[in-house]
Design a protein around this motif. Structure first.
Motif, short mmCIF file in Angstrom:
data_model
loop_
_atom_site.label_atom_id
_atom_site.label_comp_id
_atom_site.label_asym_id
_atom_site.label_seq_id
_atom_site.Cartn_x
_atom_site.Cartn_y
_atom_site.Cartn_z
N VAL A 7 9.92 57.28 6.30
CA VAL A 7 10.93 58.14 6.91
C VAL A 7 10.31 59.05 7.97
CG1 VAL A 7 12.52 60.04 6.46
CG2 VAL A 7 12.45 58.08 4.91
N GLU A 8 9.18 59.69 7.66
CA GLU A 8 8.59 60.63 8.61
C GLU A 8 8.17 59.93 9.91
OE1 GLU A 8 8.17 62.42 4.57
OE2 GLU A 8 7.76 60.44 5.45
N GLU A 9 7.63 58.73 9.79
CA GLU A 9 7.22 58.00 11.00
C GLU A 9 8.44 57.63 11.83
OE1 GLU A 9 5.02 53.83 12.39
OE2 GLU A 9 4.74 54.58 10.34
N ALA A 10 9.50 57.19 11.17
CA ALA A 10 10.72 56.85 11.90
C ALA A 10 11.32 58.07 12.59
CB ALA A 10 11.73 56.22 10.94
N GLN A 11 11.33 59.21 11.92
CA GLN A 11 11.85 60.42 12.54
C GLN A 11 11.02 60.80 13.77
OE1 GLN A 11 11.66 62.86 8.98
NE2 GLN A 11 13.90 63.00 8.87
N ALA A 12 9.71 60.73 13.65
CA ALA A 12 8.83 61.08 14.77
C ALA A 12 9.05 60.13 15.95
CB ALA A 12 7.37 61.07 14.33
N ARG A 13 9.18 58.85 15.67
CA ARG A 13 9.39 57.88 16.75
C ARG A 13 10.74 58.08 17.42
NH1 ARG A 13 7.14 52.02 14.83
NH2 ARG A 13 8.44 51.40 16.62
N LEU A 14 11.76 58.42 16.63
CA LEU A 14 13.08 58.65 17.20
C LEU A 14 13.06 59.84 18.15
CD1 LEU A 14 16.14 57.97 17.22
CD2 LEU A 14 16.38 59.59 15.33
N LEU A 15 12.47 60.95 17.71
CA LEU A 15 12.46 62.16 18.54
C LEU A 15 11.59 61.98 19.77
CD1 LEU A 15 12.35 65.04 15.90
CD2 LEU A 15 14.30 63.75 16.78
N ALA A 16 10.62 61.07 19.71
CA ALA A 16 9.74 60.84 20.86
C ALA A 16 10.39 59.98 21.94
CB ALA A 16 8.44 60.19 20.38
N GLY A 284 16.83 52.48 19.25
CA GLY A 284 16.39 51.86 20.49
C GLY A 284 16.88 52.64 21.68
N THR A 285 16.65 52.11 22.86
CA THR A 285 17.06 52.78 24.09
C THR A 285 17.84 51.81 24.96
OG1 THR A 285 14.91 52.24 25.10
CG2 THR A 285 15.16 54.43 24.12
N LEU A 286 18.75 52.37 25.73
CA LEU A 286 19.54 51.61 26.69
C LEU A 286 19.68 52.49 27.92
CD1 LEU A 286 21.19 49.11 27.40
CD2 LEU A 286 23.14 50.11 26.21
N GLY A 287 18.89 52.20 28.95
CA GLY A 287 18.81 53.13 30.07
C GLY A 287 18.22 54.44 29.58
N ASP A 288 18.87 55.55 29.92
CA ASP A 288 18.41 56.87 29.46
C ASP A 288 18.98 57.23 28.10
OD1 ASP A 288 16.87 57.37 31.72
OD2 ASP A 288 18.56 58.25 32.81
N ALA A 289 19.90 56.43 27.59
CA ALA A 289 20.55 56.74 26.32
C ALA A 289 19.72 56.22 25.15
CB ALA A 289 21.95 56.14 26.28
N ILE A 290 19.84 56.92 24.03
CA ILE A 290 19.25 56.48 22.77
C ILE A 290 20.35 55.87 21.92
CG2 ILE A 290 18.12 57.23 20.64
CD1 ILE A 290 16.84 59.48 22.25
N THR A 304 21.67 58.91 6.50
CA THR A 304 20.91 58.63 7.71
C THR A 304 21.30 59.57 8.85
OG1 THR A 304 22.48 56.84 8.17
CG2 THR A 304 20.38 56.23 7.18
N ALA A 305 22.56 59.96 8.90
CA ALA A 305 22.96 60.94 9.91
C ALA A 305 22.27 62.28 9.66
CB ALA A 305 24.47 61.12 9.92
N THR A 306 22.16 62.67 8.40
CA THR A 306 21.49 63.94 8.06
C THR A 306 20.02 63.91 8.46
OG1 THR A 306 23.00 64.32 6.20
CG2 THR A 306 20.88 65.48 6.15
N LEU A 307 19.37 62.78 8.23
CA LEU A 307 17.93 62.68 8.45
C LEU A 307 17.54 62.26 9.86
CD1 LEU A 307 16.92 60.98 5.09
CD2 LEU A 307 16.61 63.36 5.72
N PHE A 308 18.47 61.62 10.59
CA PHE A 308 18.11 61.09 11.90
C PHE A 308 19.05 61.56 13.02
CE2 PHE A 308 16.17 58.22 8.88
CZ PHE A 308 14.89 58.05 9.41
N LEU A 309 20.35 61.41 12.85
CA LEU A 309 21.26 61.79 13.93
C LEU A 309 21.24 63.28 14.21
CD1 LEU A 309 23.48 61.31 15.99
CD2 LEU A 309 25.15 61.33 14.10
N LEU A 310 21.41 64.10 13.19
CA LEU A 310 21.44 65.55 13.43
C LEU A 310 20.11 66.06 13.97
CD1 LEU A 310 23.58 66.88 10.42
CD2 LEU A 310 24.30 65.99 12.65
#
Length: 396
Positions: A7-16, A284-290, A304-310
């Motif tokens: 989970v922590e690695e996925a969160q870090a990759r998402l925010l990056a 993933g990414t699509l243009g500038d959007a995540i 997943t929204a609590t841990l990743f989307l928000l």
């Protein structure tokens, strides 16, 4: 892509995947819930002069126990027109500037007044400076009051106003699109046909985002069609910072999100997380959007929204600490050992005690309505007894 990400690695990759969105200046009336893009420094002392904290009389402490001659009056919002001399007092009201010469306020309940003569009837003040708010007691000009990256609560907005600010530099709000997928879904309030269910995820996620620093969002729904999904993803990427798909994230014949992302020209960053519920998460990414693809079961989508989307929305909106804080509380009952994925169990914290709820299946919504916490059971965690401490995340 086959291994499950922690989970922590996925969160870090998402925010990056993207930096915060930049800044804009907004009036204080429009700042609630936004994140500061710059520190707020005080432009003035608060209070700017010694103020009375009570209704009463401004006196010199050395003149106690009186009597005094009343020589004037000072109300809040006006300036004293004369000093207080020996044996003198001035009527004063809460919030008024203490006149020169006075160093104490005696409350009106401790005195009696006949004409201009004032006498002590109660105990009176016990120390010099009593009932006076000293100049700069709250803060002084130049003090750092609010830090960049902090969320603007009503109290923070009041502090900014008192500091002299009329507008603030805040991070731009991300534009989020919510796209629910599935032939089985019908709009809330409509009667489902055979094999259909109400679309609860769209309104749930919109409600979760309503408390965040995101632009207002209206969820959309499309059927299970890869070409249609790819076309809509391409359109949304031109006008949104985050595209949230719900459903279609797994490996079934009708799970089209990963394929549609590639068809639209996007890039998959990661897929599948070592967590339960919510394993088939896509980023993933699509243009500038995540693009963030959430699983379709309601509890999976919520967790997943609590841990990743928000956290993603908070990060893009400039939050200094976007991840939900982890807290600890004793368990109300024994808890089984952890498995091969980290569990986020719907639970309640009441009177400081943590209780997992009955009904942890990811398709159930009733436990979500009752939960105010996600109890964290880590991979391979040993069984725990009642009274043992456990980690949890508070939820609304």
């Amino acid at each position: 892509m086959s291994a499950l990400l922690p989970v922590e690695e996925a969160q870090a990759r998402l925010l990056a995947l993207r930096a915060p969105l930049g800044r804009e200046t907004v009036a204080l009336a429009d700042a609630h819930g936004r994140y500061l893009a710059a520190d707020v420094l005080a432009e003035r002392d608060q209070p700017a002069a010694p103020l009375s904290a009570m209704d009463g009389y401004a006196i010199r402490f050395d003149d106690l126990p009186g009597p005094w001659t009343v020589t004037g009056e000072v109300a809040a919002g006006s300036a004293p027109d004369r000093a207080v001399g020996a044996g003198e007092a001035q009527r004063i009201f809460t919030g008024a500037v203490v006149p020169p010469g006075a160093d104490t306020v005696i409350v009106q309940e401790d005195v009696a007044r006949e004409g201009d003569r004032l006498t002590l009837t109660g105990d009176g003040p016990d120390s010099r400076g009593r009932h006076i708010r000293a100049r700069a007691a709250d803060f002084a000009a130049g003090d750092a009051l609010l830090a960049a990256g902090s969320r603007l609560t009503p109290g923070a907005i009041a502090t900014a106003a008192m500091s002299g600010a009329g507008a603030l530099s805040v991070a731009i709000r991300p534009r989020v699109a919510i796209l629910t997928t599935g032939d089985e879904l019908v709009a809330p309030g409509r009667a489902p046909g055979p094999g259909q269910i109400p679309d609860s995820n769209g309104v749930m996620l919109a409600a979760m985002l309503a408390g965040e620093a995101a632009a207002p969002v209206q969820p959309r729904h499309i059927r299970d069609d890869r070409a249609t999904l790819a076309k809509i993803l391409k359109e949304l990427a031109r006008s949104h910072d985050v595209i949230v798909t719900v459903g279609g994230a797994s490996v079934g014949d009708h799970d089209h999100v990963r394929g549609a992302l590639g068809d639209a020209g996007g890039r998959l960053d990661f897929w599948r997380i070592a967590m339960k519920p919510g394993k088939p998460l896509i980023a993933g990414t699509l243009g500038d959007a995540i693009l963030l693809g959430l699983p379709g079961n309601p509890s999976s989508a919520f967790v997943t929204a609590t841990l990743f989307l928000l956290p993603l929305v908070r990060h893009l909106a400039g939050a200094r600490a976007p991840l939900p804080p982890v807290q600890r509380a004793p368990l109300a009952a024994p808890l089984d050992a952890g498995g091969t994925r980290r569990d986020y169990l719907r639970a309640r914290v009441e009177r400081g005690v943590l209780t997992p709820l009955v009904g942890q299946e990811s398709g159930r919504t009733l436990p979500l309505a009752a939960a105010n916490a996600l109890l964290i059971r880590d991979i391979g965690a040993p069984a725990r007894d009642a009274g043992d401490a456990a980690d949890y995340i508070a939820i609304a």
